[in-house]
Scaffold this motif. Structure first.
Motif, PDB file in Angstrom:
ATOM      1  N   THR A  97       0.821  -1.210   0.000  1.00 55.87           N
ATOM      2  CA  THR A  97       0.000   0.000   0.000  1.00 55.87           C
ATOM      3  C   THR A  97       0.856   1.263   0.000  1.00 55.87           C
ATOM      4  O   THR A  97       0.328   2.366  -0.076  1.00 55.87           O
ATOM      5  CB  THR A  97      -0.941   0.021   1.208  1.00 55.87           C
ATOM      6  OG1 THR A  97      -0.174  -0.143   2.412  1.00 55.87           O
ATOM      7  CG2 THR A  97      -1.962  -1.107   1.113  1.00 55.87           C
ATOM      8  N   ALA A  98       2.177   1.081   0.086  1.00 57.80           N
ATOM      9  CA  ALA A  98       3.131   2.199   0.018  1.00 57.80           C
ATOM     10  C   ALA A  98       4.421   1.669  -0.585  1.00 57.80           C
ATOM     11  O   ALA A  98       4.748   0.480  -0.422  1.00 57.80           O
ATOM     12  CB  ALA A  98       3.385   2.777   1.410  1.00 57.80           C
ATOM     13  N   PRO A  99       5.179   2.511  -1.299  1.00 56.45           N
ATOM     14  CA  PRO A  99       6.387   2.031  -1.992  1.00 56.45           C
ATOM     15  C   PRO A  99       7.393   1.342  -1.081  1.00 56.45           C
ATOM     16  O   PRO A  99       8.099   0.433  -1.524  1.00 56.45           O
ATOM     17  CB  PRO A  99       6.968   3.321  -2.589  1.00 56.45           C
ATOM     18  CG  PRO A  99       5.788   4.216  -2.769  1.00 56.45           C
ATOM     19  CD  PRO A  99       4.883   3.925  -1.611  1.00 56.45           C
ATOM     20  N   GLY A 100       7.451   1.717   0.202  1.00 57.76           N
ATOM     21  CA  GLY A 100       8.395   1.082   1.108  1.00 57.76           C
ATOM     22  C   GLY A 100       8.090  -0.380   1.378  1.00 57.76           C
ATOM     23  O   GLY A 100       8.936  -1.110   1.899  1.00 57.76           O
ATOM     24  N   GLN A 101       6.877  -0.852   1.014  1.00 53.57           N
ATOM     25  CA  GLN A 101       6.502  -2.252   1.208  1.00 53.57           C
ATOM     26  C   GLN A 101       6.740  -3.096  -0.038  1.00 53.57           C
ATOM     27  O   GLN A 101       6.487  -4.298  -0.041  1.00 53.57           O
ATOM     28  CB  GLN A 101       5.011  -2.326   1.575  1.00 53.57           C
ATOM     29  CG  GLN A 101       4.628  -1.538   2.803  1.00 53.57           C
ATOM     30  CD  GLN A 101       3.119  -1.388   2.933  1.00 53.57           C
ATOM     31  OE1 GLN A 101       2.350  -2.046   2.240  1.00 53.57           O
ATOM     32  NE2 GLN A 101       2.687  -0.501   3.815  1.00 53.57           N
ATOM     33  N   GLY A 102       7.205  -2.481  -1.112  1.00 58.34           N
ATOM     34  CA  GLY A 102       7.368  -3.165  -2.393  1.00 58.34           C
ATOM     35  C   GLY A 102       6.580  -2.435  -3.461  1.00 58.34           C
ATOM     36  O   GLY A 102       6.053  -1.340  -3.240  1.00 58.34           O
ATOM     37  N   ARG A 103       6.484  -3.041  -4.628  1.00 59.94           N
ATOM     38  CA  ARG A 103       5.761  -2.392  -5.720  1.00 59.94           C
ATOM     39  C   ARG A 103       4.263  -2.344  -5.418  1.00 59.94           C
ATOM     40  O   ARG A 103       3.655  -3.351  -5.070  1.00 59.94           O
ATOM     41  CB  ARG A 103       6.012  -3.137  -7.036  1.00 59.94           C
ATOM     42  CG  ARG A 103       5.228  -2.549  -8.204  1.00 59.94           C
ATOM     43  CD  ARG A 103       5.535  -3.226  -9.531  1.00 59.94           C
ATOM     44  NE  ARG A 103       4.643  -2.712 -10.559  1.00 59.94           N
ATOM     45  CZ  ARG A 103       3.638  -3.390 -11.118  1.00 59.94           C
ATOM     46  NH1 ARG A 103       3.444  -4.654 -10.778  1.00 59.94           N
ATOM     47  NH2 ARG A 103       2.863  -2.836 -12.023  1.00 59.94           N
ATOM     48  N   VAL A 104       3.667  -1.167  -5.554  1.00 62.30           N
ATOM     49  CA  VAL A 104       2.226  -1.006  -5.400  1.00 62.30           C
ATOM     50  C   VAL A 104       1.549  -1.553  -6.648  1.00 62.30           C
ATOM     51  O   VAL A 104       1.849  -1.124  -7.772  1.00 62.30           O
ATOM     52  CB  VAL A 104       1.863   0.477  -5.193  1.00 62.30           C
ATOM     53  CG1 VAL A 104       0.350   0.675  -5.220  1.00 62.30           C
ATOM     54  CG2 VAL A 104       2.455   0.996  -3.887  1.00 62.30           C
ATOM     55  N   VAL A 105       0.637  -2.529  -6.487  1.00 60.23           N
ATOM     56  CA  VAL A 105       0.001  -3.175  -7.640  1.00 60.23           C
ATOM     57  C   VAL A 105      -1.508  -2.965  -7.673  1.00 60.23           C
ATOM     58  O   VAL A 105      -2.181  -3.494  -8.548  1.00 60.23           O
ATOM     59  CB  VAL A 105       0.321  -4.683  -7.684  1.00 60.23           C
ATOM     60  CG1 VAL A 105       1.813  -4.915  -7.831  1.00 60.23           C
ATOM     61  CG2 VAL A 105      -0.228  -5.411  -6.459  1.00 60.23           C
ATOM     62  N   MET A 106      -2.057  -2.188  -6.729  1.00 63.82           N
ATOM     63  CA  MET A 106      -3.492  -1.918  -6.724  1.00 63.82           C
ATOM     64  C   MET A 106      -3.732  -0.515  -6.201  1.00 63.82           C
ATOM     65  O   MET A 106      -3.205  -0.126  -5.156  1.00 63.82           O
ATOM     66  CB  MET A 106      -4.221  -2.954  -5.858  1.00 63.82           C
ATOM     67  CG  MET A 106      -5.734  -2.770  -5.827  1.00 63.82           C
ATOM     68  SD  MET A 106      -6.557  -3.958  -4.728  1.00 63.82           S
ATOM     69  CE  MET A 106      -6.770  -5.376  -5.814  1.00 63.82           C
TER      70      MET A 106
ATOM     71  N   ASP B  83       1.064   7.717 -11.763  1.00 60.69           N
ATOM     72  CA  ASP B  83       2.061   8.016 -10.733  1.00 60.69           C
ATOM     73  C   ASP B  83       1.638   7.414  -9.395  1.00 60.69           C
ATOM     74  O   ASP B  83       2.173   7.767  -8.350  1.00 60.69           O
ATOM     75  CB  ASP B  83       2.316   9.520 -10.605  1.00 60.69           C
ATOM     76  CG  ASP B  83       1.052  10.325 -10.323  1.00 60.69           C
ATOM     77  OD1 ASP B  83       0.014   9.710  -9.999  1.00 60.69           O
ATOM     78  OD2 ASP B  83       1.096  11.563 -10.436  1.00 60.69           O
ATOM     79  N   GLU B  84       0.661   6.492  -9.452  1.00 64.05           N
ATOM     80  CA  GLU B  84       0.203   5.801  -8.237  1.00 64.05           C
ATOM     81  C   GLU B  84       0.588   4.325  -8.238  1.00 64.05           C
ATOM     82  O   GLU B  84       1.077   3.801  -7.237  1.00 64.05           O
ATOM     83  CB  GLU B  84      -1.315   5.938  -8.101  1.00 64.05           C
ATOM     84  CG  GLU B  84      -1.790   7.374  -7.902  1.00 64.05           C
ATOM     85  CD  GLU B  84      -3.290   7.460  -7.700  1.00 64.05           C
ATOM     86  OE1 GLU B  84      -3.871   6.515  -7.135  1.00 64.05           O
ATOM     87  OE2 GLU B  84      -3.881   8.476  -8.106  1.00 64.05           O
TER      88      GLU B  84
END
Length: 634
Positions: A139-148, A278-279
């Motif tokens: 849910t945020a870039p620090g957790q990995g790639r945002v896919v939704m 950009d999301e």
């Protein structure tokens, strides 16, 4: 008496010192995960995914896995992922795993060594396993790639499924369905039938499923490029879908030029899955019959500024031939547990990098001049890679496994995935040698048709070794020691970056005090100021040092990655003030920086008098060169 006791104590201490320390032995591990066999799996997996929770980015998975007998069984979550070249399956995001049979729970145990594997005992009488879990995407870039996001998603099947160990993945049948948010449209190379927001995908095998990702979104538009090729676009807003006819014509030309170059098509249908956002997290990932491509807003609507992003689709499309159809023999694996070996990525990625630039120019997606200016950046960057002194290019093919694309502090010394761009340089040299040795009758186009153009219509895989590459080159130009040439380029250290191909094809790298338009667009796109080729730094928009080039003047001044420049010669930092100081230093003025490092403020003086330096290619002589011909449309 005291003396006697002291002597006894010393003797006891000496004896203890001579005693051995404890020395444990390893606990043995018996691998009970069955190896993959090329035999059919007895049954078809049913996979149903609920992708409607866009607020929390949670995918809910229900899987029905037929079983033929009772007893021990292992279920696997994909670990080694094609295109990533590394064990990057996101097992940590799998949650809530429950397995049952005939309505009763089936306990599972995670393998103590391979944490991507789950051991179960199938109960007597069970015909199928019911598997439920969630994939908790970032849910945020620090957790990995945002896919939704609230307006789009990227669905990768390997994150939404378990598969049975003991079988080649191409031997495991599967039927998948997905429920998307109301009003959304989904696109994939895997055919489907939609009923409202529910899509039911054609029965296929697990290998093809994993190789057929989906994009879906609220704002979607399809652009047919050829009878079997489609550009599928989702965007954050409907306005971003407004492509002009000439922009789509350039994408059509990309497909035409690629087919002319390779002389075949290795797909029944192909989908460019393009997200303009950009999301959603950025991506450029190849698949056999599709590619996942992420660009920033403005791809169509600010066409002049999107030039640096427009070589993405040519690169990923080329992979349908190079990397997916023809694949390094040690990279191909029968399942997603077997480790991949990346030694031939200088072909897989290096030659794809070569064709990506060429096809971008041939199609008109990128102008010839912008392509030349992009090449100049490639050459200049490799010329600044001090790590070539100790680390051969072929060793960088290990980087996907070693670093898994995590940032490096000193990439110019450590080296990164240089098989991309240095691979491009090697293949440019191969092109130049082919032209020279054949008196202009052969080029890398001939290699592409001979190596990648075989078996038109086949979208399986044909593997190769270094000897196969050499054998194809020998058929084109027999009287040349191709193996020696390639081996030298792959293994040499201490030599300058291999610019010989560009020079032989009529262009050389030069530096001037003004950036090219492409250079400025690249800086704007990446939001930094690139002074790599003068003082040796790349500076972020807030003054933070993104990169310090090893052995550069900035390095000699003690600057470090992560430092923040706050002042330049007594003034607050700005890119303009730093450039002014570099220019003034040509006449003896200092370059004095105020630098913040953690809680400390330091003064650093850069000893440099070379002025601003920006790379570009200069033509050698007059008339049409090999590189001119290479970039000309077919």
């Amino acid at each position: 008496m005291i003396r006697t006791l002291t002597f006894a104590a010393i003797l006891l201490a000496s004896t203890a010192a001579l005693a051995e320390n404890s020395k444990p032995q390893p606990v043995p591990h018996v691998d009970t995960i069955p190896a993959a066999k090329d035999i059919p799996y007895p049954g078809t997996i049913s996979l149903a995914i609920d992708a409607t929770d866009t607020r929390r980015a949670i995918f809910k998975v229900k899987e029905v896995l037929p079983v033929a007998k009772a007893g021990h069984m292992v279920l696997l979550f994909p670990k080694w992922l094609p295109g990533n070249h590394s064990p990057t399956g996101q097992i940590e995001k799998l949650a809530g795993l429950k397995i049952s049979a005939n309505g009763k729970p089936v306990p599972w145990t995670r393998d103590p060594v391979d944490v991507f594997a789950f051991h179960i005992e199938v109960p007597a009488g069970a015909k199928a396993l019911d598997i439920d879990f969630q994939f908790l995407s970032a849910t945020a870039p620090g957790q990995g790639r945002v896919v939704m996001t609230p307006n789009m998603l990227s669905l990768q099947w390997q994150s939404m499924s378990l598969y049975p160990a003991g079988y080649f993945t191409r031997q495991i049948p599967v039927e998948a369905s997905v429920t998307y948010p109301e009003g959304w449209t989904a696109a994939s190379a895997l055919p489907s039938k939609a009923s409202g927001s529910s899509y039911r995908y054609d029965r296929t095998n697990y290998e093809v499923l994993v190789d057929s990702p989906v994009i879906a979104g609220r704002y979607y538009k399809a652009f047919p490029l050829r009878p079997r090729v489609t550009l599928d676009v989702v965007a954050d807003t409907a306005a971003e879908l407004a492509a002009k006819p000439e922009q789509i014509d350039a994408h059509k030309a990309l497909v035409d030029q690629a087919v002319k170059t390779f002389g075949s098509q290795h797909y029944d249908n192909y989908h460019f899955l393009l997200s303009i956002t950009d999301e959603l997290g950025g991506i450029g990932l190849e698949h056999h019959r599709s590619s996942e491509n992420g660009v920033k807003p403005g791809y169509f609507t600010d066409w002049e500024s999107s030039t640096p992003a427009r070589d993405l689709l040519p690169h990923e499309f080329s992979h349908s031939w190079d990397g997916k159809f023809r694949r390094g023999a040690d990279l191909w694996t029968p399942d997603y547990r077997t480790p991949m070996r990346d030694s031939l990525l200088w072909v897989y990625e290096g030659q794809t990098q070569f064709w990506g630039y060429v096809l971008a120019a041939r199609s008109g997606l990128v102008s010839k001049q912008d392509t030349l200016d992009a090449y100049a950046l490639v050459l200049a960057s490799l010329g600044n890679t001090k790590g070539r002194e100790w680390r051969p290019m072929v060793d960088t093919t290990n980087d996907p496994t070693m670093a898994m694309r995590r940032p490096k502090g000193w990439s110019s010394w450590q080296r990164s995935e240089d098989y991309y761009n240095e691979g491009l340089l090697v293949w440019m040299e191969v092109d130049a040698i082919l032209r020279r040795q054949s008196n202009g009758t052969k080029s890398l186009d001939d290699f592409a048709q001979a190596f990648f153009g075989i078996n038109d219509g086949d979208w399986g895989q044909v593997t190769y070794t270094l000897d196969d590459v050499v054998a194809t080159l020998h058929k084109l130009v027999p009287l040349y020691d191709w193996k020696q040439m390639l081996t030298q380029r792959l293994t040499e250290t201490g030599a300058p970056a291999p610019f010989a191909g560009f020079i032989a094809n009529g262009y050389r790298l030069v530096f001037t005090d003004a950036p090219t338009p492409y250079f400025k667009l690249n800086e704007k796109d990446r939001k930094f100021t690139d002074l790599s080729y003068s003082v040796g730094v790349i500076v972020g928009k807030d003054g933070g040092l993104v990169s310090v080039v090893w052995d550069s003047p900035a390095f000699a001044a003690g600057l470090d990655n992560g430092d923040t420049i706050t002042g330049v010669n007594g003034f607050a930092y700005s890119p303009e003030k730093l450039k002014e100081a570099i220019t003034a230093a040509k006449d003896g003025a200092p370059i004095t920086l105020l630098v913040k490092k953690g809680e400390r403020i330091e003064t650093r003086v850069i000893d440099y008098k070379g002025g601003l330096r920006y790379p570009r290619l200069a033509k050698i002589g007059t008339g049409e060169t090999g590189l001119d011909r290479l970039l000309t449309p077919r």
